[in-house]
Design an enzyme around this catalytic site. Structure first.
Site, PDB file in Angstrom:
ATOM      1  N   ARG A 197      -0.884  -6.746  -0.857  1.00  0.00           N
ATOM      2  CA  ARG A 197      -1.685  -6.676   0.050  1.00  0.00           C
ATOM      3  C   ARG A 197      -3.212  -7.323  -0.415  1.00  0.00           C
ATOM      4  NH1 ARG A 197      -4.019  -6.060   5.124  1.00  0.00           N
ATOM      5  NH2 ARG A 197      -5.720  -4.367   5.309  1.00  0.00           N
ATOM      6  N   HIS A 239      -5.090 -10.251   1.051  1.00  0.00           N
ATOM      7  CA  HIS A 239      -6.933 -10.257   1.572  1.00  0.00           C
ATOM      8  C   HIS A 239      -7.556 -11.323   0.736  1.00  0.00           C
ATOM      9  CE1 HIS A 239      -9.942  -7.155   2.159  1.00  0.00           C
ATOM     10  NE2 HIS A 239     -10.569  -8.009   1.688  1.00  0.00           N
ATOM     11  N   ASP A 240      -7.289 -11.484  -0.690  1.00  0.00           N
ATOM     12  CA  ASP A 240      -7.901 -12.298  -1.433  1.00  0.00           C
ATOM     13  C   ASP A 240      -8.006 -13.693  -0.833  1.00  0.00           C
ATOM     14  OD1 ASP A 240      -9.749 -13.425  -3.416  1.00  0.00           O
ATOM     15  OD2 ASP A 240      -7.986 -13.609  -4.713  1.00  0.00           O
ATOM     16  N   GLU A 299     -16.518  -7.014  -0.422  1.00  0.00           N
ATOM     17  CA  GLU A 299     -15.192  -6.780   0.550  1.00  0.00           C
ATOM     18  C   GLU A 299     -14.547  -5.769   0.247  1.00  0.00           C
ATOM     19  OE1 GLU A 299     -12.382 -10.118  -0.021  1.00  0.00           O
ATOM     20  OE2 GLU A 299     -14.306 -11.427  -0.018  1.00  0.00           O
ATOM     21  N   ASN A 323     -10.617  -1.519   4.258  1.00  0.00           N
ATOM     22  CA  ASN A 323     -10.367  -1.380   3.021  1.00  0.00           C
ATOM     23  C   ASN A 323      -9.288  -0.236   2.525  1.00  0.00           C
ATOM     24  OD1 ASN A 323     -11.934   0.740   3.164  1.00  0.00           O
ATOM     25  ND2 ASN A 323     -13.221   0.171   1.303  1.00  0.00           N
ATOM     26  N   PRO A 377      -7.022 -11.112   9.694  1.00  0.00           N
ATOM     27  CA  PRO A 377      -6.328 -10.710  11.074  1.00  0.00           C
ATOM     28  C   PRO A 377      -6.225  -9.200  11.341  1.00  0.00           C
ATOM     29  CG  PRO A 377      -4.969 -11.514   9.512  1.00  0.00           C
ATOM     30  CD  PRO A 377      -6.034 -11.730   8.998  1.00  0.00           C
ATOM     31  N   THR A 396       7.491  -5.331   4.721  1.00  0.00           N
ATOM     32  CA  THR A 396       8.867  -4.615   4.155  1.00  0.00           C
ATOM     33  C   THR A 396       8.417  -3.722   2.899  1.00  0.00           C
ATOM     34  OG1 THR A 396      10.961  -5.008   3.058  1.00  0.00           O
ATOM     35  CG2 THR A 396       9.183  -6.566   2.164  1.00  0.00           C
ATOM     36  N   ASP A 415       8.123  -0.114   6.690  1.00  0.00           N
ATOM     37  CA  ASP A 415       9.424  -0.039   7.155  1.00  0.00           C
ATOM     38  C   ASP A 415      10.294   1.054   6.289  1.00  0.00           C
ATOM     39  OD1 ASP A 415      10.538  -0.839   4.542  1.00  0.00           O
ATOM     40  OD2 ASP A 415      11.259  -2.711   5.193  1.00  0.00           O
ATOM     41  N   ASP A 469      13.061  -6.216   0.982  1.00  0.00           N
ATOM     42  CA  ASP A 469      14.132  -6.749   1.766  1.00  0.00           C
ATOM     43  C   ASP A 469      14.050  -6.995   3.229  1.00  0.00           C
ATOM     44  OD1 ASP A 469      13.827  -4.349   3.090  1.00  0.00           O
ATOM     45  OD2 ASP A 469      15.398  -3.239   2.295  1.00  0.00           O
TER      46      ASP A 469
HETATM   47  C1  HEM Z   1      -0.344 -11.342  10.072  1.00  0.00           C
HETATM   48  C2  HEM Z   1      -1.106 -10.477   9.830  1.00  0.00           C
HETATM   49  C3  HEM Z   1      -1.409  -9.327   9.271  1.00  0.00           C
HETATM   50  C4  HEM Z   1      -2.008  -8.209   9.800  1.00  0.00           C
HETATM   51  C5  HEM Z   1      -2.515  -8.193  11.030  1.00  0.00           C
HETATM   52  C6  HEM Z   1      -1.969  -7.307   8.617  1.00  0.00           C
HETATM   53  C7  HEM Z   1      -2.208  -5.819   8.802  1.00  0.00           C
HETATM   54  C8  HEM Z   1      -2.211  -4.865   8.035  1.00  0.00           C
HETATM   55  C9  HEM Z   1      -2.556  -3.434   8.084  1.00  0.00           C
HETATM   56  C10 HEM Z   1      -3.518  -3.055   9.181  1.00  0.00           C
HETATM   57  C11 HEM Z   1      -2.038  -2.542   7.129  1.00  0.00           C
HETATM   58  C12 HEM Z   1      -2.432  -1.155   6.864  1.00  0.00           C
HETATM   59  C13 HEM Z   1      -3.649  -0.938   6.402  1.00  0.00           C
HETATM   60  C14 HEM Z   1      -3.837   0.447   6.370  1.00  0.00           C
HETATM   61  O1  HEM Z   1      -3.680   1.387   7.451  1.00  0.00           O
HETATM   62  O2  HEM Z   1      -3.597   1.252   5.262  1.00  0.00           O
HETATM   63  C15 HEM Z   1      -1.401  -3.601   6.318  1.00  0.00           C
HETATM   64  C16 HEM Z   1      -0.725  -3.246   5.087  1.00  0.00           C
HETATM   65  C17 HEM Z   1      -0.108  -4.140   4.263  1.00  0.00           C
HETATM   66  N1  HEM Z   1       0.095  -5.408   4.510  1.00  0.00           N
HETATM   67 FE1  HEM Z   1      -0.534  -6.549   5.970  1.00  0.00          FE
HETATM   68  N2  HEM Z   1      -1.097  -7.729   7.622  1.00  0.00           N
HETATM   69  C18 HEM Z   1      -1.052  -8.852   7.832  1.00  0.00           C
HETATM   70  C19 HEM Z   1      -0.375  -9.585   6.950  1.00  0.00           C
HETATM   71  C20 HEM Z   1       0.111  -9.468   5.811  1.00  0.00           C
HETATM   72  C21 HEM Z   1       0.527 -10.444   4.719  1.00  0.00           C
HETATM   73  C22 HEM Z   1       0.672 -11.861   4.943  1.00  0.00           C
HETATM   74  C23 HEM Z   1       0.850  -9.694   3.513  1.00  0.00           C
HETATM   75  C24 HEM Z   1       1.582 -10.267   2.383  1.00  0.00           C
HETATM   76  C25 HEM Z   1       2.106 -11.197   2.112  1.00  0.00           C
HETATM   77  C26 HEM Z   1       0.950  -8.349   4.044  1.00  0.00           C
HETATM   78  C27 HEM Z   1       0.983  -7.171   3.201  1.00  0.00           C
HETATM   79  C28 HEM Z   1       0.694  -5.892   3.458  1.00  0.00           C
HETATM   80  C29 HEM Z   1       1.206  -4.919   2.495  1.00  0.00           C
HETATM   81  C30 HEM Z   1       2.225  -5.127   1.385  1.00  0.00           C
HETATM   82  C31 HEM Z   1       0.693  -3.649   3.229  1.00  0.00           C
HETATM   83  C32 HEM Z   1       0.936  -2.389   2.547  1.00  0.00           C
HETATM   84  C33 HEM Z   1      -0.144  -1.911   1.752  1.00  0.00           C
HETATM   85  C34 HEM Z   1       0.021  -0.787   0.928  1.00  0.00           C
HETATM   86  O3  HEM Z   1       0.755   0.220   1.321  1.00  0.00           O
HETATM   87  O4  HEM Z   1      -0.791  -0.506   0.025  1.00  0.00           O
HETATM   88  N3  HEM Z   1       0.072  -8.122   5.199  1.00  0.00           N
HETATM   89  N4  HEM Z   1      -1.475  -4.847   6.779  1.00  0.00           N
HETATM   90  C1  LIG Z   2     -13.960   1.584   0.913  1.00  0.00           C
HETATM   91  O1  LIG Z   2     -15.127   1.501   1.587  1.00  0.00           O
HETATM   92  C2  LIG Z   2     -15.849   2.826   1.534  1.00  0.00           C
HETATM   93  C3  LIG Z   2     -16.961   2.594   1.882  1.00  0.00           C
HETATM   94  O2  LIG Z   2     -17.455   1.581   2.397  1.00  0.00           O
HETATM   95  C4  LIG Z   2     -15.989   3.130  -0.055  1.00  0.00           C
HETATM   96  O3  LIG Z   2     -16.554   4.580  -0.291  1.00  0.00           O
HETATM   97  C5  LIG Z   2     -14.465   3.272  -0.618  1.00  0.00           C
HETATM   98  O4  LIG Z   2     -14.622   3.350  -2.276  1.00  0.00           O
HETATM   99  C6  LIG Z   2     -13.865   1.833  -0.644  1.00  0.00           C
HETATM  100  N1  LIG Z   2     -12.392   2.085  -0.864  1.00  0.00           N
HETATM  101  C7  LIG Z   2     -11.948   1.300  -1.977  1.00  0.00           C
HETATM  102  C8  LIG Z   2     -10.544   1.281  -2.265  1.00  0.00           C
HETATM  103  O5  LIG Z   2     -12.622   0.370  -2.710  1.00  0.00           O
END
Ligand code: HEM
Ligand SMILES: *[C@@H]1O[C@H](CO)[C@@H](O)[C@H](O)[C@H]1NC(C)=O
Ligand SMILES: *[C@@H]1O[C@H](CO)[C@@H](O)[C@H](O)[C@H]1NC(C)=O
Ligand SMILES: *[C@@H]1O[C@H](CO)[C@@H](O)[C@H](O)[C@H]1NC(C)=O
Length: 325
Positions: A67, A71-72, A93, A99, A166, A197, A249, A256
């Site tokens: 992720r 994001h980067d 960021e 974040n 997005p 996944t 998932d 997977d």
């Molecule tokens: C298509 C647009 C995308 C949207 C709207 C989106 C949105 C999100 C959101 C909202 C989360 C959860 C944040 C949270 O509440 O903790 C998330 C998690 C994640 N996203 Fe996406 N994402 C998108 C595309 C992608 C892409 C392109 C990748 C990588 C190829 C990706 C990989 C991940 C992963 C691995 C997580 C889990 C992070 C964790 O458990 O630490 N996402 N995504």
């Molecule tokens: C997310 O942002 C908040 C405040 O904006 C900060 O306190 C927190 O450390 C940030 N989380 C990460 C993982 O950098």
């Protein structure tokens, strides 16, 4: 007679040369798989070792790294901007609104430290992150691939720019626009969404689907009812549990194609996942990836290489990934 005509004929050429010289620092870096072959030949194996160690101690690391790389690349291109700390004058960021899922920055720091000892000032933080994301996928049972390298690190990271990511509430046209602005296609959108996944989401990212969905539905009717009910149970309207949420998932530490299989059964987490079923072109791809792990792997690799090649305006090799030189 010949001399002035000669000069005039070459004015456009001279103009083009001067122009290209002026903008050349901004031109996209050309990435290559063997970029560090002579300057830091152990870059891949060093990062792999560090990531492997981290994953052994914490199985949430792969999702975090994947992720983080996404994001980067989606903000200012893949230039390591997500890694920068805030300063007294600037909120970075990583301190911007969406974040909550960003963590495991320490893994990048550990790899950077080893690489600085081995080949000082050579390997960019943006490259380390791209390689770490690749290793994260492979260590979770997913495919592996050669990562083109040669990114430069940027000097700017702004919390306000995280709005350019997005949102999980996006519909298919908003997703398409977000991806095409970065040179990514609908196929890339479907394949890269398969990144879901791995990992976890907080309640806030999918609460639009389980409370007051629209005027006539409390729950998003496209969700499988018992699945929606189970999400509502862990995420009640006034949720008081810190860090409550759900995995993306049912096999969240394994890379997977389960994500696509569940998506077809109304068991996806975000509206943006469900949106992939609302156009026939993307729905066809979802079905293909649900039916074939191999086809998904192949498409994912292709699209990851595209995403991780989105060029940023980076100019330097940071010595510490959290601060500009
Ligand atoms: C298509 C647009 C995308 C949207 C709207 C989106 C949105 C999100 C959101 C909202 C989360 C959860 C944040 C949270 O509440 O903790 C998330 C998690 C994640 N996203 Fe996406 N994402 C998108 C595309 C992608 C892409 C392109 C990748 C990588 C190829 C990706 C990989 C991940 C992963 C691995 C997580 C889990 C992070 C964790 O458990 O630490 N996402 N995504
Ligand atoms: C997310 O942002 C908040 C405040 O904006 C900060 O306190 C927190 O450390 C940030 N989380 C990460 C993982 O950098
Ligand atoms: C960056 O921020 C983290 C978390 O706030 C902190 O632990 C770390 O020391 C900071 N690093 C630098 C180099 O400023
Ligand atoms: C997606 O949302 C935007 C903004 O709300 C809207 O203008 C557009 O019509 C929607 N597209 C689809 C396909 O629902």
């Amino acid at each position: 007679m010949a001399a002035p005509r000669f000069t005039i004929r070459f004015i456009p050429l001279i103009f083009a040369l001067v122009l290209s010289w002026l903008i050349s620092p901004l031109a996209a870096a050309v990435l290559s798989s063997n970029y560090y072959d002579h300057t830091c030949p152990k870059v891949d194996s060093t990062i792999n070792k560090v990531v492997k160690n981290a994953v052994m101690n914490d199985n949430t690391v792969p999702a975090a790294l994947l992720r983080m790389h996404f994001h980067d690349c989606f903000i200012r291109g893949c230039d390591g901007s997500v890694l920068l700390n805030s300063t007294s004058k600037n909120t970075a960021e990583k301190d911007g609104p969406p974040n909550i899922s960003l963590h495991a920055f320490y893994v990048i720091d550990l790899a950077k430290k080893e690489l600085e000892a081995m080949c000082p000032g050579v390997v960019s933080c943006a490259d380390i992150l791209a390689l770490a994301a690749r290793d994260a996928v492979a260590l979770s049972g997913g495919p592996t691939w050669n990562v083109p390298k040669g990114r430069k690190d940027g000097r700017v990271s702004k919390a306000t720019e995280t709005r350019q990511l997005p949102a999980p509430t996006f519909n298919i046209s908003q997703l398409q626009q977000s991806f095409s602005q970065r040179g990514l296609s609908m196929e890339d959108l479907v394949a890269l969404s398969g990144g879901h996944t791995l990992g976890f989401s907080h309640c806030s990212s999918f609460q639009n689907r389980i409370h007051n969905f629209d005027k006539t539905h409390d729950l998003d009717p496209t969700m499988q009812p018992s699945f929606a009910a189970s999400l509502r149970k862990v995420c009640p309207m006034h949720n008081k549990v810190k860090n409550a949420g759900a995995t993306l998932d049912s096999s969240a530490i394994t890379f997977d194609n389960t994500y696509y299989k569940l998506l077809l059964r109304g068991k996806s987490i975000f509206s943006s996942d469900e949106a992939l079923l609302t156009s026939s072109r993307t729905k066809t791809l979802v079905s293909r990836f649900a039916n074939s792990q191999e086809e998904f792997n192949e498409a994912f690799v292709k699209s990851m290489i595209k995403m991780s090649s989105i060029s940023g305006g980076g100019q330097e090799i940071r010595l510490n990934c959290r601060v500009v030189n």
